[in-house]
Design an enzyme around this catalytic site. Structure first.
Site, short mmCIF file in Angstrom:
data_model
loop_
_atom_site.label_atom_id
_atom_site.label_comp_id
_atom_site.label_asym_id
_atom_site.label_seq_id
_atom_site.Cartn_x
_atom_site.Cartn_y
_atom_site.Cartn_z
N GLU A 145 0.84 -1.21 0.00
CA GLU A 145 0.00 0.00 0.00
C GLU A 145 0.87 1.26 0.00
O GLU A 145 0.56 2.24 -0.67
CB GLU A 145 -0.96 0.01 1.20
N TYR A 200 -6.44 6.72 3.17
CA TYR A 200 -6.65 5.66 2.18
C TYR A 200 -5.95 4.36 2.60
O TYR A 200 -6.55 3.29 2.60
CB TYR A 200 -6.15 6.11 0.80
N ASP A 236 -9.55 6.23 -3.07
CA ASP A 236 -8.38 6.89 -3.67
C ASP A 236 -8.87 7.61 -4.93
O ASP A 236 -10.08 7.69 -5.19
CB ASP A 236 -7.27 5.87 -3.97
#
Ligand code: SF4
Length: 366
Positions: A49, A132, A150
């Site tokens: 991520e 996010y 996002d």
């Protein structure tokens, strides 16, 4: 506005579509992997991520493998020298991510006994983990029905609902609409065979839809599971969404670096921790100014006196907020040393951002 039945139907359709796709990623645990007993590893998901922020999944994947090879667990990463992490990150850009990655690993080891916190709210307290990433990690690793939004998800939502508000003001509107859908998902129990209701699948399905189907240009509406619900498709103008305030033109800045090679070593220095390319290595150089200064101003900032000559053709490097025009100077100079001398044959060991690699390559070609 859509009814709760419509919203729940949309969630089911998205999951059906996600399950049918064979799109996988090295860090992804798909429903069939889970059914086969493969467990998700929060360390691997967190790494992915952070790497995928501002970076394509293809570019991130090579770095993800490299990091896992060097540092298979969060304890290994926490114990690594920061310079090694910066060096391994070199080329991926947005270097604050690498600094925060190290800080975050150290906090997880010191304050959480080496175990990632299990909620979006706790994850959000860690360095480098924004709304996010916290939502995505919580959904994928801990089945939290979080609202993962996002830029790709914003685009999908703006088209489905034909949101007229312009970005960035539209962000809370899009976020609320996405939350309504995520809420409908968590109440629906979903209906995809044996793969009932995993928020991580819903989140990843939505991200895939934005990244691969609902593209900014030429969206593949004929392959979209939400075509029947999409207002922008119905009116034939998906590319008009999301609406945006026109961006101001990207300004230019100008700077110079000085390349010194002596007995197979080149001179480097470290940039300050704070600011652009913070903590990375660079050739000694000038400030980056808004207007192009005269050569004397630049030469007054050279690391030592010499017959400095500019190499023809500036390096043009685009940062998020400006474009840099960088001139590389070389000279035949000798000196008893500089703060950091780097072996020209082992430059991969140094945390050099791609801008500096371009500058070194330009000088080395002479
Ligand atoms: S129908 Fe087209 S515009 Fe609408 S969400 Fe799907 S891909 Fe995007």
């Amino acid at each position: 506005m859509k009814t709760s039945q419509q919203l729940q139907a949309m969630c089911g359709e998205l999951l059906d579509w996600y399950v049918q796709q064979d799109r996988t990623l090295p860090w992804r645990i798909r429903p069939e992997d889970r059914a086969a007993g493969r467990a998700v590893d929060p360390y691997k998901v967190w790494l992915s991520e952070i790497m995928c922020q501002q970076t394509t999944t293809n570019a991130a994947a090579a770095y993800w493998y490299k990091f896992l090879d060097k540092w298979p667990g969060v304890q290994d990463l926490a114990a690594a020298p920061r310079d090694d992490i910066m060096g391994a990150w070199a080329g991926l850009g947005y270097y604050a991510r690498a600094r925060n990655l190290h800080k975050c690993a150290q906090i997880i080891c010191a304050d959480y006994n080496g175990v990632f916190p299990k909620t979006e709210a706790e994850l959000l307290k860690l360095p480098g983990i924004g709304p996010y990433s916290a939502a995505a990690i919580a959904a994928i690793c801990y089945k939290e029905a979080s609202n993962v939004v996002d830029g790709n998800v914003e685009r999908v939502i703006s088209r489905i609902f034909r949101v007229q508000e312009k970005l960035p003001k539209a962000k809370p509107v899009l976020r609320n609409l996405a939350a309504t859908l995520a809420g409908a998902f968590s109440h629906s129990g979903s209906h995809v065979g044996s793969y009932l209701g995993h928020p991580g699948d819903y989140a990843q399905g939505l991200m895939d839809l934005g990244a691969h189907i609902c593209k900014p240009k030429n969206p593949k509406c004929n392959l979209c599971p939400w075509q029947g619900h999409c207002l922008a498709f119905a009116t034939g103008d998906p590319e008009n969404y999301p609406k945006r305030k026109p961006k101001p033109e990207r300004p230019s800045r100008y700077g110079a670096v000085f390349y010194v090679e002596q007995d197979g070593y080149i001179w480097l220095r470290r940039r300050p921790d704070k600011g652009l390319l913070g903590g990375m290595m660079e050739l000694p150089g000038t400030d980056w100014s808004v207007g192009k200064p005269n050569v004397e101003t630049w030469l007054s900032q050279a690391p030592l006196k010499g017959d400095w000559q500019p190499i023809e053709g500036e390096i043009v490097h685009v940062f998020t907020h400006f474009t840099l025009y960088l001139t590389v100077f070389t000279a035949q100079v000798r000196s008893s040393g500089f703060a950091i001398s780097a072996d020209v044959n082992r430059l991969d060991d140094y945390a050099l951002p791609s801008l500096m690699r371009k500058a070194i390559a330009k000088a080395a070609r002479l």
